[in-house]
Design an enzyme around this catalytic site. Structure first.
Site, PDB file in Angstrom:
ATOM      1  CB  CYS A   1       5.685   2.023   7.170  1.00 10.58           C
ATOM      2  SG  CYS A   1       5.068   3.533   6.410  1.00 10.58           S
ATOM      3  CG  LEU A   2       6.701   1.204   1.017  1.00 11.50           C
ATOM      4  CD1 LEU A   2       6.063   1.534  -0.322  1.00 11.50           C
ATOM      5  CD2 LEU A   2       7.794   0.168   0.844  1.00 11.50           C
TER       6      LEU A   2
ATOM      7  CD  GLN B   1       3.393   5.728   2.707  1.00 15.72           C
ATOM      8  OE1 GLN B   1       2.400   5.182   2.264  1.00 15.72           O
ATOM      9  NE2 GLN B   1       4.424   5.042   3.186  1.00 15.72           N
TER      10      GLN B   1
ATOM     11  CG  HIS C   1       0.495   6.614   5.806  1.00 14.45           C
ATOM     12  ND1 HIS C   1       1.664   7.048   6.381  1.00 14.45           N
ATOM     13  CD2 HIS C   1       0.707   5.308   5.486  1.00 14.45           C
ATOM     14  CE1 HIS C   1       2.542   6.041   6.406  1.00 14.45           C
ATOM     15  NE2 HIS C   1       1.983   4.977   5.875  1.00 14.45           N
TER      16      HIS C   1
ATOM     17  N   GLY D   1       0.825  -1.193   0.000  1.00 12.84           N
ATOM     18  CA  GLY D   1       0.000   0.000   0.000  1.00 12.84           C
ATOM     19  C   GLY D   1       0.864   1.249   0.000  1.00 12.84           C
TER      20      GLY D   1
ATOM     21  CG  HIS E   1       0.043   0.696   7.519  1.00 12.01           C
ATOM     22  ND1 HIS E   1       1.095   0.246   8.276  1.00 12.01           N
ATOM     23  CD2 HIS E   1       0.576   1.587   6.636  1.00 12.01           C
ATOM     24  CE1 HIS E   1       2.213   0.839   7.874  1.00 12.01           C
ATOM     25  NE2 HIS E   1       1.917   1.658   6.863  1.00 12.01           N
ATOM     26  CD  GLU E   2      -0.849   1.998   3.031  1.00 15.94           C
ATOM     27  OE1 GLU E   2      -0.510   3.170   2.815  1.00 15.94           O
ATOM     28  OE2 GLU E   2      -0.010   1.090   3.241  1.00 15.94           O
TER      29      GLU E   2
HETATM   30 ZN    ZN Z   1       2.951   3.161   5.775  1.00 12.35          ZN
END
Ligand code: ZN
Length: 184
Positions: free
Chosen positions: A98-99, A50, A144, A45, A140-141
């Protein structure tokens, strides 16, 4: 086009993201770029903050998990103006990454059922209850979009354990195979 991924310390990751209108400039291109950027980084995701944009757009690809979860075969979706309305069910603990936090993985407790609203790529409204692994990825997404990161949910002790890695990110050190944008 592959975009750099904003790493921990970037103020945009702590902003509450805004809803967008269908005439948002180059939206289709932006969504394609988000998918490409997520694929390149092997993510499940990616949320617009991000890539530096404080808007409520998220892409999710669960196809890469379809060996384990056959129901997610070819699951590839964009969520626009996404909001979580309710959390329900049991709390489950699962390891997340997480990226925007390269090199860290921690167990996070989340509810296993959520009520969400969002628009799809055609700006058609959806109002759904979601369960299972997708509910976790969405939480999670969508976090953000509220300026939250999964490390906000871990214990002070665990946070202390990853502090060194977080501080390194603030100094511009992020070890990963994809392009990133640190604050330094
Ligand atoms: Zn993340």
């Amino acid at each position: 086009m592959i975009l750099p991924i904003y790493v921990y310390g970037q103020p945009v990751l702590r902003k509450i993201a805004e809803d967008i209108k269908p005439d948002y400039p180059q939206l289709n291109e932006l969504i394609d770029n988000m998918f490409e950027t997520m694929d390149r980084a092997d993510g499940a995701g990616l949320a617009a903050p991000q890539i530096g944009l404080p808007i409520r757009v998220v892409v999710v690809d669960l196809d890469l998990l379809s060996d384990e979860f056959p129901e997610y075969k070819d699951f590839r979706k964009v969520y626009i103006n996404a909001h979580v309305l309710e959390f329900e069910g049991e709390e489950e603990s699962m390891e997340e990454g997480c990226l925007s936090l390269p090199g860290i993985h921690e167990a996070v407790k989340r509810k296993n059922k959520i009520h969400v609203t969002y628009l799809d790529r055609d700006f058609i409204e959806h109002d759904e209850w979601v369960e299972g692994y997708l509910a976790r990825v969405m939480q999670h997404e969508f976090d953000h979009l509220e300026g939250k990161l999964y490390i906000d949910h871990i214990s002070p002790l665990r946070k202390q354990m990853v502090k060194g890695k977080l501080n390194a990110m603030l100094k511009g050190k992020a070890h990963c195979t994809y392009r990133v944008k640190t604050i330094k």
